[in-house]
Design an enzyme around this catalytic site. Structure first.
Site, PDB file in Angstrom:
ATOM      1  N   LYS A   1       0.850  -1.192   0.098  1.00 22.02           N
ATOM      2  CA  LYS A   1      -0.018  -0.007  -0.005  1.00 22.02           C
ATOM      3  C   LYS A   1       0.843   1.307  -0.180  1.00 22.02           C
ATOM      4  CE  LYS A   1      -3.614   0.110   2.724  1.00 22.02           C
ATOM      5  NZ  LYS A   1      -5.124   0.711   2.765  1.00 22.02           N
ATOM      6  N   ARG A  26      -3.184   2.934   9.024  1.00 18.17           N
ATOM      7  CA  ARG A  26      -3.521   1.538   8.385  1.00 18.17           C
ATOM      8  C   ARG A  26      -2.144   1.000   8.249  1.00 18.17           C
ATOM      9  NH1 ARG A  26      -8.555   2.485   5.224  1.00 18.17           N
ATOM     10  NH2 ARG A  26      -8.876   4.744   5.053  1.00 18.17           N
ATOM     11  N   GLY A  33      -7.921  -6.981   4.969  1.00 19.58           N
ATOM     12  CA  GLY A  33      -8.684  -6.843   6.181  1.00 19.58           C
ATOM     13  C   GLY A  33      -7.998  -7.572   7.405  1.00 19.58           C
ATOM     14  N   MET A  37      -5.123  -7.085   9.259  1.00 24.97           N
ATOM     15  CA  MET A  37      -4.463  -6.302  10.372  1.00 24.97           C
ATOM     16  C   MET A  37      -5.392  -4.876  10.586  1.00 24.97           C
ATOM     17  SD  MET A  37      -0.665  -6.592   9.195  1.00 24.97           S
ATOM     18  CE  MET A  37      -0.767  -6.097   7.642  1.00 24.97           C
ATOM     19  N   ARG A  76      -3.498  -1.324  -6.180  1.00 22.84           N
ATOM     20  CA  ARG A  76      -2.549  -2.738  -6.400  1.00 22.84           C
ATOM     21  C   ARG A  76      -2.990  -3.305  -7.470  1.00 22.84           C
ATOM     22  NH1 ARG A  76      -5.584  -4.535  -0.798  1.00 22.84           N
ATOM     23  NH2 ARG A  76      -7.506  -4.725  -1.633  1.00 22.84           N
ATOM     24  N   HIS A 114     -15.644  -9.137   1.739  1.00 19.87           N
ATOM     25  CA  HIS A 114     -14.632  -9.771   2.208  1.00 19.87           C
ATOM     26  C   HIS A 114     -14.659 -11.052   1.633  1.00 19.87           C
ATOM     27  CE1 HIS A 114     -12.521 -12.576   5.356  1.00 19.87           C
ATOM     28  NE2 HIS A 114     -11.628 -11.730   5.124  1.00 19.87           N
ATOM     29  N   SER A 124      16.396 -40.619 -10.681  1.00 17.98           N
ATOM     30  CA  SER A 124      15.085 -39.823 -10.190  1.00 17.98           C
ATOM     31  C   SER A 124      15.169 -39.618  -8.781  1.00 17.98           C
ATOM     32  CB  SER A 124      14.085 -40.801 -10.764  1.00 17.98           C
ATOM     33  OG  SER A 124      12.912 -39.945 -10.450  1.00 17.98           O
ATOM     34  N   CYS A 131      10.803 -37.158  -8.947  1.00 18.97           N
ATOM     35  CA  CYS A 131       9.380 -37.818  -8.928  1.00 18.97           C
ATOM     36  C   CYS A 131       8.729 -37.694  -7.878  1.00 18.97           C
ATOM     37  CB  CYS A 131       9.153 -39.360  -9.925  1.00 18.97           C
ATOM     38  SG  CYS A 131      10.129 -40.468  -8.609  1.00 18.97           S
ATOM     39  N   TYR A 147      13.911 -33.031 -15.818  1.00 15.74           N
ATOM     40  CA  TYR A 147      12.532 -33.051 -15.864  1.00 15.74           C
ATOM     41  C   TYR A 147      12.234 -33.130 -14.434  1.00 15.74           C
ATOM     42  CZ  TYR A 147      12.811 -37.989 -15.050  1.00 15.74           C
ATOM     43  OH  TYR A 147      12.916 -39.324 -14.494  1.00 15.74           O
TER      44      TYR A 147
HETATM   45  C1  PEP Z   1       9.552 -40.720  -3.353  1.00 15.63           C
HETATM   46  O1  PEP Z   1       9.937 -41.489  -2.363  1.00 15.63           O
HETATM   47  O2  PEP Z   1       9.727 -39.606  -3.456  1.00 15.63           O
HETATM   48  C2  PEP Z   1       8.768 -41.438  -4.322  1.00 15.63           C
HETATM   49  C3  PEP Z   1       8.469 -40.958  -5.463  1.00 15.63           C
HETATM   50  O3  PEP Z   1       8.411 -42.932  -3.775  1.00 15.63           O
HETATM   51  P1  PEP Z   1       7.094 -42.925  -3.144  1.00 15.63           P
HETATM   52  O4  PEP Z   1       6.567 -41.916  -2.786  1.00 15.63           O
HETATM   53  O5  PEP Z   1       6.467 -44.172  -4.111  1.00 15.63           O
HETATM   54  O6  PEP Z   1       8.155 -43.692  -1.943  1.00 15.63           O
END
Ligand code: PEP
Ligand code: MG
Length: 876
Positions: free
Chosen positions: A25, A93, A102, A104, A335, A453, A768, A836, A856
């Site tokens: 602000k 304010r 809203g 604070m 804003r 709100h 991975s 993953c 990835y």
């Molecule tokens: C992990 O451990 O991050 C994974 C992808 O395997 P899981 O969650 O199946 O143990």
């Protein structure tokens, strides 16, 4: 240090880039002032002072500095703070670097006292002066001194009842004068007093605002919205201007574009003869801003010119607050406007087309949560529920929500904790309710407009919201009364936040559409901007296809155990496999053969669905006891059944199965340890993979199986499993006469693997990162029950800023990732690197993975578009 930044039309040292120091602000007030817009003069006290303030004392030097800054405003205005002859009043304010609507505290009309009010009345009339004074008494009492708000409300309600009037505006000067006296009695009853010294009021007000940084609702809001790392709030002290000086005055809030759908139009609300608080609190339902063009054409034109200029200058859609005092327009705040996913997409594309921003900036403008909203469910068939529509309110935040009715925020949180889906229904919401609002599927209110709100908060979260539903009568104890329909707590209700419909019963939802022209256009820019590839975690051909439509570039994790769990038949085969001791018994071989056939069919489906893309398949990972029922009657029945199937005794089966139970299973016989103790399982899975791949290739498909060994800690473990996999590949190639290209890699899930990455890379085509286990093992925090036991306390108390299973702990677990990347690549420069774990779908974690140079991220199918966007934003 410099603690104060003054601003007035045409003048300020502050600017919009200084949000960290001046709050959002304050920085924008300074910017508007620099641009020559008419802002009420004032000054911003920096967020650094908030840090100095704790533990709760204003720094000595600040007092003189504030007096000095006030003198500057006095000169600018030709008025004097605390002088009855020409009184100058201030608002105080809050305003942090990130907007917390809203949450604070605010105090208005500072500078009035028994003496000043007389001078003020001489200038503006008794009615107006005493109205301001009673507002000061109420706000100061509530916010600064902690006198219950209801004590004041009770007096006001009683007075109105005695006078037989409905609205505050109907109170006359005498009423307000008496109200001032009554409010003073409230002070007395609470053992408090309004300081008569304006400076004391000022410093106490500033003190209260700094203090409100750490009140529970503000802390909760930051927790829910993951707002961390701020220095605190700034304090904005500003000359009061009044929208309640009669019919040439008013106050309003507007957006430079429609925040629900992105249309290019001035969108907002306006109240004649009212204070800003009346609009924001949603207490009166205001008129659409466009009507201002008829009522105050000159002011409307000026507002339109100001907002157009501001949007061009800020290069984004603006949310503006303004007040008109006796025909003069004052800009109070601007804003970047909060918006729905639909609007965010539209606005980003339009601003690019209008030449205000470039494609990268457009990509940065759409937040991951906006995409989340675009991917939100809608109703299956809107025509189907027509007869069930109870009433209609404002379509405040789009999307479909279905849940059971609750009438308080506490109930919403409680019901949600028990696993219920709820719709929170309130007269109007207040910042106190945010916890319950967040716990709800959707929010319904009967008062307040599009900027109330409830509307603002729900939109920010992408939660469906219908508000200003005036036909509803809520009996707050337990009922909602529609026209003829009476709904009670716990009844099912559906909300369409896109149309404003309130619908009886539990209407059917359908999944959101992911494709579409606008989204396609933005995602094309996204894909061009990002370096990280986005793969998906999928175990079925159906999920694989959803992910592919969402733009996944392959499968980064296929958890094969999910295939084992998917039908009774399969679990039965698994149980026979693990209950049979003799490796070459017919029962064991049959069970393995059954499982191989199931898996082969699944893999064929997945390879076909992902034709041409990599499919990363992980060997069996969980501890085997996960395939068994809990001890007790189900277990007894299973043992009896297996004993008869395997022609052995119940005792032997029991002994064998009970032998699988471990004290610490997550660190026990799982991952590659399983494949080493039971090489037949690895062999069976590898054969299924290669047979499926060969079959798909023979049918004209293109397959890229990437086989992944879980939970590896040592190179010998890896060598052991790799040998089995290569042998299976050779066996299938010999038998079929077809060689399928494949890769073998390892997951990095235990710290030892990260440290040994240099040597592991000699044996792996890819790594991975399994950051779920890597977090569990590096932190020593159980991924299964830490949340309930202590993690939630940690995050609440700020011992951890975020849940490390949600957002990667960059400095700890992230360090493991970095070490593995460096050591792995040192051995094998072209080593393919991915992640993953669940963090693969978390935008801030994705930014880190981009930085450390992974190739990835892999995440659940519905998060793929969000991961693509986050990857692009990280790269820009
Ligand atoms: C992990 O451990 O991050 C994974 C992808 O395997 P899981 O969650 O199946 O143990
Ligand atoms: Mg794991």
């Amino acid at each position: 240090i410099r603690r104060i930044f003054p601003f007035s039309r045409g003048n300020s040292d502050g600017d919009k880039s200084m949000k960290e120091l001046l709050g959002g602000k304050g920085a924008n007030l300074c910017e508007m002032a620099r641009c020559g817009l008419n802002v009420p003069p004032g000054f911003t006290i920096t967020t650094e002072v908030c840090q100095e303030f704790y533990p709760e004392k204003l720094p000595e030097e600040l007092l003189a500095e504030v007096r000095n800054a006030v003198a500057g405003v006095e000169a600018e205005m030709g008025l004097k703070f605390g002088d009855p002859a020409s009184p100058l009043l201030f608002s105080v304010r809050s305003g942090a670097a990130v907007s917390m609507p809203g949450m604070m505290d605010t105090v208005l009309n500072l500078g009035l006292n028994d003496e000043v009010v007389v001078g003020f009345a001489a200038k503006y009339g008794d009615r107006f002066a005493f109205d301001c004074y009673r507002r000061l008494l109420q706000m100061f009492g509530d916010v600064v001194l902690g006198i219950p708000h209801e004590d004041f409300e009770a007096k006001l309600t009683a007075l109105k009842a005695a006078r037989g009037i409905q609205y505050d505006v109907q109170l006359d000067a005498n009423d307000l004068r008496s109200l001032v006296a009554q409010y003073k009695e409230v002070y007395e009853a609470n053992g408090k007093e309004l300081p008569q010294d304006p400076w004391e009021q000022m410093f106490m007000g500033i003190n209260a605002v700094f203090k409100s940084w750490n009140i529970p609702r503000a802390i909760k809001y930051r927790e829910i919205n993951k707002i961390t790392g701020l220095r605190g709030t700034a304090v904005n002290v500003q000359t009061m201007v009044y929208g309640n000086m009669g019919d040439t005055s008013g106050t309003g809030v507007c957006f430079t574009r429609n925040p629900a759908n992105g249309d290019r139009e001035l969108f907002g609300e306006f109240l004649i003869n009212a204070q800003g608080e009346d609009v924001v609190a949603g207490i009166r339902t205001p008129m659409p801003i466009k009507l201002m063009a008829d009522i105050m054409p000159g002011i409307y034109a000026e507002l339109a010119a100001n907002t157009t200029m501001l949007e061009k200058h800020m290069k984004d859609m603006q949310d503006v607050e303004f007040t008109v005092q006796e025909g003069r327009l004052f800009m109070l705040q601007c804003r970047n406007g909060k918006r729905t996913g639909t609007a965010a997409l539209r606005i980003a594309l339009d601003l690019e087309a209008e030449g205000l921003i470039n494609k990268d900036e457009a990509v940065l403008m759409v937040e991951p949560r906006h995409l989340d909203q675009l991917l939100h469910p809608q109703f299956e068939d809107e025509k189907k529920y027509v007869k069930d529509v109870i009433t209609r309110g404002l379509a405040a935040s789009p999307g479909a929500a279905v849940g059971r009715l609750v009438f308080s925020a506490e109930d919403a949180e409680e019901w949600k904790a028990r696993g219920e889906r709820v719709i929170l229904c309130r007269h109007e919401t207040s910042p106190e309710d945010v916890g319950g609002m967040h716990a709800s599927e959707g929010i319904l209110t009967c008062r307040g407009g599009m900027t109330s709100h409830a509307a603002v908060v729900a939109r920010g979260w992408g939660k469906p919201c219908v508000c200003g539903c005036e036909a509803l009568h809520i009996d707050l104890k337990s009922k909602v009364n529609g026209k003829e329909i009476v709904l009670n707590e716990g009844d099912w209700l559906s909300l369409n936040g896109t149309t404003g419909e309130v619908i009886n019963g539990q209407q059917a939802l359908k999944k959101a559409e992911v494709t579409g022209g606008d989204l396609g256009k933005l995602m094309a820019w996204v894909d061009k901007a990002r370096r990280l590839r986005v793969l998906t975690n999928a175990d079925t051909p159906e999920d694989a296809l959803v992910a592919r439509t969402n733009g996944a570039q392959g499968i980064g994790l296929c958890r094969t155990e999910h295939m084992f769990f998917s039908t009774h038949e399969r679990i039965a085969a698994v149980r026979r496999m693990i209950a049979e001791e003799e490796l070459d018994s017919d029962h064991k071989l049959e069970a393995l053969e059954d499982l191989k056939n199931f898996q082969r069919r699944d893999f064929e489906g997945i390879f076909t669905a992902m034709d041409g893309m990599p499919v990363t398949i992980r060997l069996l990972d969980p501890p085997l006891h996960e395939f068994l029922p809990q001890e007790g009657s189900a277990m007894d029945a299973l043992c009896a059944q297996l004993a008869s199937e395997l022609h052995t005794t119940v005792e032997r089966v029991e002994a064998r199965l009970n032998g699988l139970r471990e004290v610490n299973p997550m660190m026990g016989l799982r991952g590659c340890r399983l494949g080493i103790v039971h090489p037949e399982i690895t062999e069976m899975q590898a054969m299924a993979i290669f047979e499926a791949a060969t079959a798909v290739v023979k049918a004209g498909g293109h397959v890229h199986p990437h086989i992944m060994v879980p939970l590896v800690a040592t190179t010998d473990e890896m060598d052991h499993q790799v040998a089995i996999i290569h042998a299976a590949a050779a066996k299938v190639a010999d038998a079929s006469g077809t060689k399928v290209p494949y890769k073998v890699g390892t997951m990095i899930e235990v710290p030892r693997a990260a440290l040994q990455a240099g040597l592991l890379a000699q044996r792996a085509d890819f790594f991975s990162f399994g950051t779920n286990d890597l977090t569990q093992m590096t932190f020593g925090i159980s991924r299964d029950d830490a949340q309930a036991k202590f993690l939630s306390h940690y995050t609440r108390q700020g011992i951890l800023q975020t849940d490390p299973f949600d957002t990667l702990d960059v400095i700890g677990v992230g360090e493991m990732v970095k070490i593995a990347v460096e050591r792995g690549r040192a051995t094998k420069p072209n080593l393919e690197l991915g992640i993953c774990g669940e963090h693969g779908g978390d935008p801030s974690s994705i930014a880190f993975f981009n930085k450390v140079g992974l190739d990835y991220v892999s995440c659940s199918p519905l998060r793929v578009p969000i991961a693509r966007l986050a990857a692009a934003q990280a790269a820009i």
